[in-house]
Design an enzyme around this catalytic site. Structure first.
Site, PDB file in Angstrom:
ATOM      1  N   ASN A   6       7.093  -3.136   1.741  1.00 20.46           N
ATOM      2  CA  ASN A   6       7.358  -3.307   0.313  1.00 20.46           C
ATOM      3  C   ASN A   6       8.681  -2.612   0.011  1.00 20.46           C
ATOM      4  O   ASN A   6       8.762  -1.388  -0.015  1.00 20.46           O
ATOM      5  CB  ASN A   6       6.202  -2.669  -0.486  1.00 20.46           C
ATOM      6  N   PHE A   7       9.725  -3.420  -0.225  1.00 23.65           N
ATOM      7  CA  PHE A   7      11.059  -2.845  -0.460  1.00 23.65           C
ATOM      8  C   PHE A   7      11.168  -2.162  -1.825  1.00 23.65           C
ATOM      9  O   PHE A   7      12.105  -1.419  -2.068  1.00 23.65           O
ATOM     10  CB  PHE A   7      12.133  -3.947  -0.365  1.00 23.65           C
ATOM     11  N   LYS A   8      10.236  -2.488  -2.744  1.00 25.12           N
ATOM     12  CA  LYS A   8      10.310  -1.966  -4.130  1.00 25.12           C
ATOM     13  C   LYS A   8      11.716  -2.268  -4.686  1.00 25.12           C
ATOM     14  O   LYS A   8      12.195  -3.372  -4.476  1.00 25.12           O
ATOM     15  CB  LYS A   8       9.956  -0.486  -4.142  1.00 25.12           C
ATOM     16  N   HIS A  88      -0.159  -3.363  -7.933  1.00 21.66           N
ATOM     17  CA  HIS A  88       0.466  -2.155  -7.364  1.00 21.66           C
ATOM     18  C   HIS A  88       0.479  -1.037  -8.405  1.00 21.66           C
ATOM     19  O   HIS A  88       0.706  -1.280  -9.591  1.00 21.66           O
ATOM     20  CB  HIS A  88       1.890  -2.457  -6.888  1.00 21.66           C
ATOM     21  N   GLU A  90       2.575   1.163  -9.134  1.00 17.94           N
ATOM     22  CA  GLU A  90       3.804   1.327  -9.923  1.00 17.94           C
ATOM     23  C   GLU A  90       3.842   0.344 -11.080  1.00 17.94           C
ATOM     24  O   GLU A  90       4.379   0.640 -12.144  1.00 17.94           O
ATOM     25  CB  GLU A  90       5.035   1.214  -9.000  1.00 17.94           C
ATOM     26  N   GLU A 157      -4.178   2.181  -1.869  1.00 17.92           N
ATOM     27  CA  GLU A 157      -2.984   3.020  -1.948  1.00 17.92           C
ATOM     28  C   GLU A 157      -3.206   4.123  -2.976  1.00 17.92           C
ATOM     29  O   GLU A 157      -2.960   3.911  -4.181  1.00 17.92           O
ATOM     30  CB  GLU A 157      -1.777   2.186  -2.378  1.00 17.92           C
ATOM     31  N   GLY A 163       5.002   7.587  -1.718  1.00 14.65           N
ATOM     32  CA  GLY A 163       6.354   8.139  -1.828  1.00 14.65           C
ATOM     33  C   GLY A 163       6.418   9.652  -1.782  1.00 14.65           C
ATOM     34  O   GLY A 163       7.457  10.243  -2.093  1.00 14.65           O
ATOM     35  N   SER A 193       2.694   6.779   2.150  1.00 17.92           N
ATOM     36  CA  SER A 193       3.365   7.657   3.129  1.00 17.92           C
ATOM     37  C   SER A 193       3.012   7.331   4.576  1.00 17.92           C
ATOM     38  O   SER A 193       2.895   8.235   5.409  1.00 17.92           O
ATOM     39  CB  SER A 193       3.092   9.136   2.805  1.00 17.92           C
TER      40      SER A 193
HETATM   41  P1  13P Z   1       5.341   4.750   0.481  1.00 12.79           P
HETATM   42  O1  13P Z   1       5.176   4.224   1.875  1.00 12.79           O
HETATM   43  O2  13P Z   1       6.761   5.021   0.098  1.00 12.79           O
HETATM   44  O3  13P Z   1       4.437   5.914   0.224  1.00 12.79           O
HETATM   45  O4  13P Z   1       4.870   3.585  -0.517  1.00 12.79           O
HETATM   46  C1  13P Z   1       3.649   2.963  -0.324  1.00 12.79           C
HETATM   47  C2  13P Z   1       3.567   1.804  -1.227  1.00 12.79           C
HETATM   48  O5  13P Z   1       3.547   1.933  -2.436  1.00 12.79           O
HETATM   49  C3  13P Z   1       3.562   0.461  -0.607  1.00 12.79           C
HETATM   50  O6  13P Z   1       3.263  -0.525  -1.534  1.00 12.79           O
END
Ligand code: 13P
Length: 233
Positions: A6-8, A88, A90, A157, A163, A193
């Site tokens: 997931n590049f976000k 998600h 976020e 998650e 993160g 993570s």
């Molecule tokens: P991280 O791997 O940066 O913790 O993010 C996980 C995530 O939100 C994947 O969708």
């Protein structure tokens, strides 16, 4: 095994193209039996040729229309995108999507036969409360979601592990995946993570069918290393 990047809000059109080219070289030479998914930002969507499946991090549940700042089915069809992340944390916590809207989005993309990476996860306050609250919180995030949908993949998650560099504990992941397994046959992923140093332990957890990776997936070498680690004994 499923590994997803997931590049976000990271990577440009140019760097995504380079990433996919390097990933393709790796996949063609190693031919791993892992299913790979990449979720670039909207601006980097294109008709890529790859063994990896390209999906989107979000879309609006409509074919097209007046939804400023969003994209719909028409824009996804242009690039043959049939895979989407929904729920998600976020989008739940930063963009304010509620369960009702998330369930509506799920229904729309289910009707359109998308592969749906559906994310759930508790906040730190909930994690530090009681087991009962953790599971009722996760249950609430499954409201209105068809757990028998054939193209469903669920990612657990925990919000506090995303993160932060600090993944959830082995036992805690195991317990939540068991809880999910009692409700669905869908593949179950862990996210939060995940990195080269912990991926082997995470995917060895029972009922864990793979990982949804943010930070450690943004560097193509790091992502390829994780694909490699997930396919070796
Ligand atoms: P991280 O791997 O940066 O913790 O993010 C996980 C995530 O939100 C994947 O969708």
């Amino acid at each position: 095994m499923i590994l997803a990047a997931n590049f976000k809000t990271n990577h440009t059109r140019k760097s995504t193209k380079e990433y996919i080219e390097r990933l393709n070289n790796f996949l063609n030479s190693k031919n791993p039996d892992t299913d790979i998914f990449i979720f670039p930002p909207f601006t980097a969507l294109d008709n890529y040729k790859s063994k990896a499946t390209i999906g989107v991090q979000n879309a609006y549940p409509a074919e097209k229309g007046s939804f400023t700042g969003e994209i719909g089915l028409e824009q996804l069809n242009e690039f043959n995108i049939k895979t989407i992340i929904i729920g998600h944390s976020e989008r739940r916590h930063i963009l304010g999507e509620n369960q009702e809207f998330i369930a509506k989005k799920f229904q729309f993309f289910k009707e359109n036969n998308f592969t749906i990476f559906y994310c759930i996860g508790e906040t730190i306050e909930v994690r530090e409360s009681s087991k009962e609250l953790i599971f009722s919180y996760l249950d609430m995030q499954l409201e209105g979601i068809d757990l028998d949908y054939e193209n469903l993949i669920i990612a657990y998650e925990p919000v506090w592990a995303i993160g932060t560099g600090k993944s959830a504990k082995y036992e805690d992941i195991k317990e939540v995946l068991e809880f999910l397994r009692s409700k669905t046959k869908a593949p179950l992923l862990y996210g939060g993570s995940v990195k080269p140093s912990n991926i082997k332990e995470i995917i060895s957890i029972s009922n864990c069918d793979g990982a949804l990776i943010g930070t450690a997936s943004w560097n193509v070498d790091s992502f390829c290393e994780m694909v490699d680690l997930s396919t070796k004994n």
